[in-house]
Write a protein that holds these residues in place. Structure first.
Motif, mmCIF file in Angstrom:
data_model
loop_
_atom_site.group_PDB
_atom_site.id
_atom_site.type_symbol
_atom_site.label_atom_id
_atom_site.label_comp_id
_atom_site.label_asym_id
_atom_site.label_seq_id
_atom_site.Cartn_x
_atom_site.Cartn_y
_atom_site.Cartn_z
ATOM 1 N N GLY A 88 -11.098 8.660 -0.932
ATOM 2 C CA GLY A 88 -10.327 7.557 -1.319
ATOM 3 C C GLY A 88 -10.962 6.278 -1.392
ATOM 4 O O GLY A 88 -11.657 6.167 -0.596
ATOM 5 N N GLY A 89 -10.462 5.358 -2.219
ATOM 6 C CA GLY A 89 -10.858 3.925 -2.505
ATOM 7 C C GLY A 89 -10.178 2.917 -2.014
ATOM 8 O O GLY A 89 -10.561 1.765 -2.308
ATOM 9 N N ASP A 90 -8.884 3.181 -1.777
ATOM 10 C CA ASP A 90 -8.035 2.070 -0.997
ATOM 11 C C ASP A 90 -8.602 1.457 0.185
ATOM 12 O O ASP A 90 -9.449 2.208 0.805
ATOM 13 N N LEU A 91 -8.222 0.291 0.274
ATOM 14 C CA LEU A 91 -8.563 -0.376 1.667
ATOM 15 C C LEU A 91 -8.700 0.211 2.721
ATOM 16 O O LEU A 91 -9.664 0.472 3.651
ATOM 17 N N ASP A 92 -7.432 0.637 3.000
ATOM 18 C CA ASP A 92 -7.273 1.342 4.334
ATOM 19 C C ASP A 92 -7.998 2.836 4.403
ATOM 20 O O ASP A 92 -8.369 3.130 5.547
ATOM 21 N N GLN A 93 -8.332 3.402 3.412
ATOM 22 C CA GLN A 93 -8.768 4.587 3.317
ATOM 23 C C GLN A 93 -10.363 4.418 3.732
ATOM 24 O O GLN A 93 -10.948 5.273 4.326
ATOM 25 N N VAL A 94 -10.870 3.385 2.933
ATOM 26 C CA VAL A 94 -12.449 3.036 2.908
ATOM 27 C C VAL A 94 -12.711 2.654 4.438
ATOM 28 O O VAL A 94 -13.541 3.008 5.426
#
Length: 157
Positions: A88-94
């Motif tokens: 995943g590339g969302d802020l919280d995922q990264v």
């Protein structure tokens, strides 16, 4: 006082006020003390839209040895310059993957890297797809003399 001198002084006073906000630097209690609280965390803009914070993230990316696996020649899941990302590339995922779920770090990097630096690294990683290979090589050359990977023991806590 003549009008030319007054205009010059006014300009000198206004110049710092009108400086580039894309490179503003913050120190103090408004720095994040916790991980992102979702993909739309409002604190993200202070990092992802700030050239200074992204550059610091690139510095820590190198210091902590991330480039040894995720360098410019990385392929497959190790290549952070392409999208979509496996986790995943969302802020919280990264951020979460770097901090807690990275397979190369036991315990996770959150145990070794301060929260603000994790935010900066996350901002840098999320900006990697927008960096041209030339710019990334330039950054690598700029950081040759700085501690990298096993030579860097991290900040003193």
């Amino acid at each position: 006082m003549n009008s030319l001198r007054r205009a010059f002084l006014a300009g000198m006073i206004a110049l710092p006020v009108a400086s580039c906000s894309a490179e503003s630097r913050t120190a103090g209690p408004d720095l994040p003390q916790t991980a992102p609280n979702g993909a739309q965390d409002p604190r993200a803009a202070a990092y992802e839209r700030n050239l200074y914070q992204v550059a610091q993230g690139g510095r820590y990316f190198t210091w902590y040895g991330c480039g040894s696996c995720h360098g410019g020649n990385a392929r497959g899941a190790l290549n952070l310059s392409d999208r979509p990302w496996l986790h995943g590339g969302d802020l919280d995922q990264v951020y979460g993957f770097i901090a807690d779920r990275h397979p190369g770090a036991q315990p996770g990097y959150a145990a070794r890297i301060p929260t603000e630096q994790l935010w900066q690294i996350t901002a840098y990683v999320r900006n990697l797809p927008r960096l041209t290979p030339e710019r990334r090589r330039r950054q690598d050359l700029d950081q040759v003399g700085e501690p990298q990977g096993s030579n860097w023991s991290g900040p003193v806590r």
